[in-house]
Design a protein around this motif. Structure first.
Motif, PDB file in Angstrom:
ATOM      1  N   ARG A 130     -24.392  13.354 -47.103  1.00  0.00           N
ATOM      2  CA  ARG A 130     -25.382  12.084 -46.971  1.00  0.00           C
ATOM      3  C   ARG A 130     -23.991  10.889 -46.918  1.00  0.00           C
ATOM      4  NH1 ARG A 130     -29.877  13.762 -51.347  1.00  0.00           N
ATOM      5  NH2 ARG A 130     -31.007  15.226 -50.057  1.00  0.00           N
ATOM      6  N   GLY A 131     -22.939  11.164 -46.607  1.00  0.00           N
ATOM      7  CA  GLY A 131     -22.005  10.111 -46.368  1.00  0.00           C
ATOM      8  C   GLY A 131     -21.200   9.766 -47.539  1.00  0.00           C
ATOM      9  N   ARG A 132     -21.556  10.593 -48.786  1.00  0.00           N
ATOM     10  CA  ARG A 132     -20.991  10.159 -49.996  1.00  0.00           C
ATOM     11  C   ARG A 132     -20.188  11.580 -50.344  1.00  0.00           C
ATOM     12  NH1 ARG A 132     -25.433   7.960 -53.801  1.00  0.00           N
ATOM     13  NH2 ARG A 132     -23.945   8.485 -55.362  1.00  0.00           N
ATOM     14  N   PRO A 133     -19.146  11.527 -51.367  1.00  0.00           N
ATOM     15  CA  PRO A 133     -18.386  12.719 -51.770  1.00  0.00           C
ATOM     16  C   PRO A 133     -19.645  13.640 -52.359  1.00  0.00           C
ATOM     17  CG  PRO A 133     -17.318  10.672 -52.530  1.00  0.00           C
ATOM     18  CD  PRO A 133     -18.624  10.333 -52.040  1.00  0.00           C
ATOM     19  N   THR A 134     -19.282  14.758 -51.968  1.00  0.00           N
ATOM     20  CA  THR A 134     -20.210  15.717 -52.763  1.00  0.00           C
ATOM     21  C   THR A 134     -19.901  15.833 -54.351  1.00  0.00           C
ATOM     22  OG1 THR A 134     -18.547  17.452 -52.318  1.00  0.00           O
ATOM     23  CG2 THR A 134     -20.232  17.323 -50.679  1.00  0.00           C
ATOM     24  N   ALA A 135     -20.846  16.398 -54.993  1.00  0.00           N
ATOM     25  CA  ALA A 135     -20.883  16.377 -56.439  1.00  0.00           C
ATOM     26  C   ALA A 135     -19.613  17.019 -57.065  1.00  0.00           C
ATOM     27  CB  ALA A 135     -22.115  17.162 -57.023  1.00  0.00           C
ATOM     28  N   HIS A 136     -18.989  18.015 -56.381  1.00  0.00           N
ATOM     29  CA  HIS A 136     -17.859  18.648 -56.998  1.00  0.00           C
ATOM     30  C   HIS A 136     -16.842  17.900 -56.885  1.00  0.00           C
ATOM     31  CE1 HIS A 136     -17.967  20.433 -53.097  1.00  0.00           C
ATOM     32  NE2 HIS A 136     -16.692  20.539 -52.987  1.00  0.00           N
ATOM     33  N   VAL A 137     -16.492  17.162 -55.693  1.00  0.00           N
ATOM     34  CA  VAL A 137     -15.606  16.462 -55.387  1.00  0.00           C
ATOM     35  C   VAL A 137     -15.562  15.156 -56.238  1.00  0.00           C
ATOM     36  CG1 VAL A 137     -14.535  14.806 -53.453  1.00  0.00           C
ATOM     37  CG2 VAL A 137     -15.430  17.191 -53.095  1.00  0.00           C
ATOM     38  N   ALA A 138     -16.690  14.578 -56.503  1.00  0.00           N
ATOM     39  CA  ALA A 138     -16.801  13.302 -57.392  1.00  0.00           C
ATOM     40  C   ALA A 138     -16.395  13.674 -58.756  1.00  0.00           C
ATOM     41  CB  ALA A 138     -18.275  12.797 -57.175  1.00  0.00           C
ATOM     42  N   MET A 139     -17.011  14.866 -59.256  1.00  0.00           N
ATOM     43  CA  MET A 139     -16.599  15.089 -60.416  1.00  0.00           C
ATOM     44  C   MET A 139     -14.961  15.686 -60.802  1.00  0.00           C
ATOM     45  SD  MET A 139     -19.299  14.442 -62.054  1.00  0.00           S
ATOM     46  CE  MET A 139     -18.746  14.703 -63.574  1.00  0.00           C
ATOM     47  N   ALA A 140     -14.467  16.151 -59.474  1.00  0.00           N
ATOM     48  CA  ALA A 140     -12.950  16.312 -59.864  1.00  0.00           C
ATOM     49  C   ALA A 140     -12.244  15.012 -59.817  1.00  0.00           C
ATOM     50  CB  ALA A 140     -12.711  17.280 -58.586  1.00  0.00           C
ATOM     51  N   ALA A 141     -12.775  14.099 -58.873  1.00  0.00           N
ATOM     52  CA  ALA A 141     -11.850  12.667 -59.010  1.00  0.00           C
ATOM     53  C   ALA A 141     -12.257  12.193 -60.348  1.00  0.00           C
ATOM     54  CB  ALA A 141     -12.768  11.764 -57.822  1.00  0.00           C
ATOM     55  N   GLN A 142     -13.155  12.238 -61.049  1.00  0.00           N
ATOM     56  CA  GLN A 142     -13.483  11.618 -62.398  1.00  0.00           C
ATOM     57  C   GLN A 142     -12.559  12.561 -63.383  1.00  0.00           C
ATOM     58  OE1 GLN A 142     -17.230  11.506 -63.854  1.00  0.00           O
ATOM     59  NE2 GLN A 142     -18.250  10.648 -62.032  1.00  0.00           N
ATOM     60  N   HIS A 143     -12.345  13.660 -63.361  1.00  0.00           N
ATOM     61  CA  HIS A 143     -11.392  14.374 -64.277  1.00  0.00           C
ATOM     62  C   HIS A 143     -10.169  13.790 -63.925  1.00  0.00           C
ATOM     63  CE1 HIS A 143      -8.884  17.770 -65.149  1.00  0.00           C
ATOM     64  NE2 HIS A 143      -9.808  18.160 -66.176  1.00  0.00           N
ATOM     65  N   ALA A 144      -9.617  13.686 -62.731  1.00  0.00           N
ATOM     66  CA  ALA A 144      -8.332  13.236 -62.370  1.00  0.00           C
ATOM     67  C   ALA A 144      -7.899  11.856 -62.954  1.00  0.00           C
ATOM     68  CB  ALA A 144      -7.914  13.397 -60.891  1.00  0.00           C
ATOM     69  N   ALA A 145      -8.793  10.975 -62.570  1.00  0.00           N
ATOM     70  CA  ALA A 145      -8.741   9.687 -63.130  1.00  0.00           C
ATOM     71  C   ALA A 145      -8.799   9.732 -64.548  1.00  0.00           C
ATOM     72  CB  ALA A 145      -9.887   8.752 -62.374  1.00  0.00           C
ATOM     73  N   ALA A 146      -9.394  10.398 -65.439  1.00  0.00           N
ATOM     74  CA  ALA A 146      -9.318  10.306 -66.711  1.00  0.00           C
ATOM     75  C   ALA A 146      -8.305  10.825 -67.446  1.00  0.00           C
ATOM     76  CB  ALA A 146     -10.513  11.153 -67.459  1.00  0.00           C
ATOM     77  N   GLY A 147      -7.189  11.638 -66.656  1.00  0.00           N
ATOM     78  CA  GLY A 147      -6.258  12.257 -67.182  1.00  0.00           C
ATOM     79  C   GLY A 147      -6.403  13.472 -67.933  1.00  0.00           C
ATOM     80  N   ARG A 148      -7.608  14.002 -67.930  1.00  0.00           N
ATOM     81  CA  ARG A 148      -7.701  15.178 -68.588  1.00  0.00           C
ATOM     82  C   ARG A 148      -7.066  16.442 -68.270  1.00  0.00           C
ATOM     83  NH1 ARG A 148     -13.939  13.863 -67.294  1.00  0.00           N
ATOM     84  NH2 ARG A 148     -14.350  12.477 -68.905  1.00  0.00           N
ATOM     85  N   SER A 149      -7.032  17.443 -69.104  1.00  0.00           N
ATOM     86  CA  SER A 149      -6.331  18.687 -69.030  1.00  0.00           C
ATOM     87  C   SER A 149      -6.740  19.564 -67.932  1.00  0.00           C
ATOM     88  CB  SER A 149      -5.769  19.364 -70.263  1.00  0.00           C
ATOM     89  OG  SER A 149      -6.905  19.560 -70.856  1.00  0.00           O
ATOM     90  N   GLY A 150      -6.119  20.481 -67.426  1.00  0.00           N
ATOM     91  CA  GLY A 150      -6.647  21.512 -66.684  1.00  0.00           C
ATOM     92  C   GLY A 150      -6.787  20.949 -65.203  1.00  0.00           C
ATOM     93  N   ASP A 151      -7.138  21.820 -64.224  1.00  0.00           N
ATOM     94  CA  ASP A 151      -7.167  21.803 -62.849  1.00  0.00           C
ATOM     95  C   ASP A 151      -8.480  21.012 -62.452  1.00  0.00           C
ATOM     96  OD1 ASP A 151      -8.706  23.104 -59.993  1.00  0.00           O
ATOM     97  OD2 ASP A 151      -6.398  22.635 -60.022  1.00  0.00           O
ATOM     98  N   SER A 152      -8.203  19.710 -61.859  1.00  0.00           N
ATOM     99  CA  SER A 152      -9.511  19.063 -61.408  1.00  0.00           C
ATOM    100  C   SER A 152     -10.516  19.890 -60.691  1.00  0.00           C
ATOM    101  CB  SER A 152      -8.969  17.632 -60.911  1.00  0.00           C
ATOM    102  OG  SER A 152      -8.251  16.917 -61.760  1.00  0.00           O
ATOM    103  N   GLY A 153     -10.065  20.155 -59.617  1.00  0.00           N
ATOM    104  CA  GLY A 153     -10.688  20.928 -58.545  1.00  0.00           C
ATOM    105  C   GLY A 153     -11.744  21.995 -59.199  1.00  0.00           C
ATOM    106  N   ARG A 154     -11.105  22.878 -60.357  1.00  0.00           N
ATOM    107  CA  ARG A 154     -11.982  23.898 -60.825  1.00  0.00           C
ATOM    108  C   ARG A 154     -13.129  23.361 -61.906  1.00  0.00           C
ATOM    109  NH1 ARG A 154     -14.888  26.849 -61.685  1.00  0.00           N
ATOM    110  NH2 ARG A 154     -14.847  28.827 -62.790  1.00  0.00           N
ATOM    111  N   PHE A 155     -12.644  22.133 -62.600  1.00  0.00           N
ATOM    112  CA  PHE A 155     -13.737  21.548 -63.336  1.00  0.00           C
ATOM    113  C   PHE A 155     -14.859  20.770 -62.461  1.00  0.00           C
ATOM    114  CE2 PHE A 155     -15.126  17.274 -65.084  1.00  0.00           C
ATOM    115  CZ  PHE A 155     -15.478  17.546 -66.328  1.00  0.00           C
TER     116      PHE A 155
END
Length: 384
Positions: A130-155
């Motif tokens: 729907r013209g927006r990042p999918t849920a898993h892409v958006a959550m991966a971006a949040q994970h990366a931006a927060a500097g959390r440990s682990g693989d962002s894509g898998r999260f």
């Protein structure tokens, strides 16, 4: 909106339209369904606000997670499934029954749809919806931006699976709020459960086809369309609506809805196959050409291979996941040259004709008949 106002707006007189007059039909349907969609969205928003608050009490992070799930549900969409369910119900009960008591059930289908979309996007590794990042892409971006440990894509994928699961549970909870006698609601639930089983079956066949394209065929691709899309997009929502109205299983209306729903649902998926290759991303909200890039065995691509010359087959079989836009555009031209696109368009028209013939032969509320005729055209000759 009050139930009587909604019912009044849905009872506007619809002028007769020739079946081929797509734009006038779309305009009529837009006027007819706007209030229904608003009512469904309001039902969802009120229900989800309370659910988000409840989860926030557990932990602030849970509140954020629940809000993301809520946003996935409310982030646009055409509300196709509640619309077909409404007209399935209305076709049986006529124009005098208030829609309020069944609104929770109609809105339930949108929660089920969100569950399917979020999981499907993970399975297909889709980047946008729907013209927006999918849920898993958006959550991966949040994970990366927060500097959390682990693989962002898998999260991101793990959280998206949970979002889908939560929407499935929410759907059950909202369905239980439908104001119907318990025995009828139990019958509604049986059809709803069958719809969910068929959706999972279709999704599995879809995944299997991608993993085993050499043993796939046009027939199996249509089977995927039947169970992954036709069942839970058109056919089962119509039957769901009839069940809400208390229609007997052996009634002629059930047979008509079943055949109409299968025909329109398959045509809906065949249009999706075409849009997946030739649609405008600014309209569809998804990138064009992904099916070509991955070699997804849709009915369109299976048919193209079946009709292709040896040289065309070599071009189609040589698709690379890393193919750039010019290469994908060239492959799209090859598919057209095989005659597959014209054949798919004919298959869509044949299914719509069958649906309309079936609908013309059964006793149904005339306003609902007019709407279902228009929906058959609008749902299968769309640009998104």
């Amino acid at each position: 909106m009050a139930n009587d106002q909604l019912a009044g707006n849905l009872l506007r007189v619809v002028p007769e339209q020739p079946v081929g007059a797509d734009e006038p039909i779309r305009a009529v349907l837009a006027e007819y369904t706007r209030d229904l969609v608003t009512a469904v969205d309001q039902t969802l928003a009120e229900f989800l606000a309370a659910e988000v608050d409840t989860l926030t009490e557990i932990d602030a992070a849970m509140g954020s997670f629940a809000a993301t799930a809520r946003d996935c549900v409310l982030a646009g969409g055409k509300r196709v499934r509640p619309t077909f369910a409404y007209w399935g119900w209305r076709g049986a009960v006529g124009g005098d029954e208030p829609v309020g008591p069944v609104l929770p059930a109609l809105a339930t289908l949108e929660l089920l749809h969100t569950f399917a979309l979020v999981h499907d996007d993970v399975m297909d590794s889709s980047a946008t919806r729907r013209g927006r990042p999918t849920a898993h892409v958006a959550m991966a971006a949040q994970h990366a931006a927060a500097g959390r440990s682990g693989d962002s894509g898998r999260f991101g994928e793990a959280v998206a699976v949970l979002i889908g699961d939560l929407c499935m549970v929410w759907a059950d909870q909202l369905l239980a709020r439908t104001a119907l006698p318990p025995t009828r609601l139990l019958e509604v639930r049986r059809g709803y459960d069958q719809m969910r089983v068929e959706t999972v079956a279709g999704q599995y066949l879809d995944i299997l086809g991608e993993a085993d394209p050499a043993n796939w065929s046009v027939d199996r691709a249509l089977r995927v369309a039947r169970y992954k899309t036709a069942s839970y997009t058109v056919q089962r929502p119509l039957l769901f609506g009839a069940s809400l109205a208390g229609v007997d299983h052996d009634a002629p209306l059930i047979a008509a809805y079943t055949r109409y729903g299968l025909s329109v649902g398959e045509a809906f998926q065949l249009r999706d196959d075409l849009l997946g290759v030739y649609g405008d991303p600014t309209t569809t909200g998804k990138p064009a050409g992904d099916d070509l890039r991955t070699g997804k065995p849709t009915a369109l691509l299976m048919l193209a291979r079946e009709l292709a010359t040896p040289a065309q087959r070599r071009a189609l079989d040589g698709t690379d996941i890393r193919a750039d836009a010019p290469e994908i555009a060239r492959l799209a031209e090859v598919v057209v040259d095989t005659g597959a696109v014209d054949r798919i368009e004919r298959m869509i028209d044949e299914r719509v004709d069958d649906a309309l013939t079936t609908l013309a032969a059964v006793a149904v509320d005339e306003t609902a008949r007019t709407a279902l005729v228009g929906l058959a055209t609008a749902a299968t000759h769309r640009r998104a």
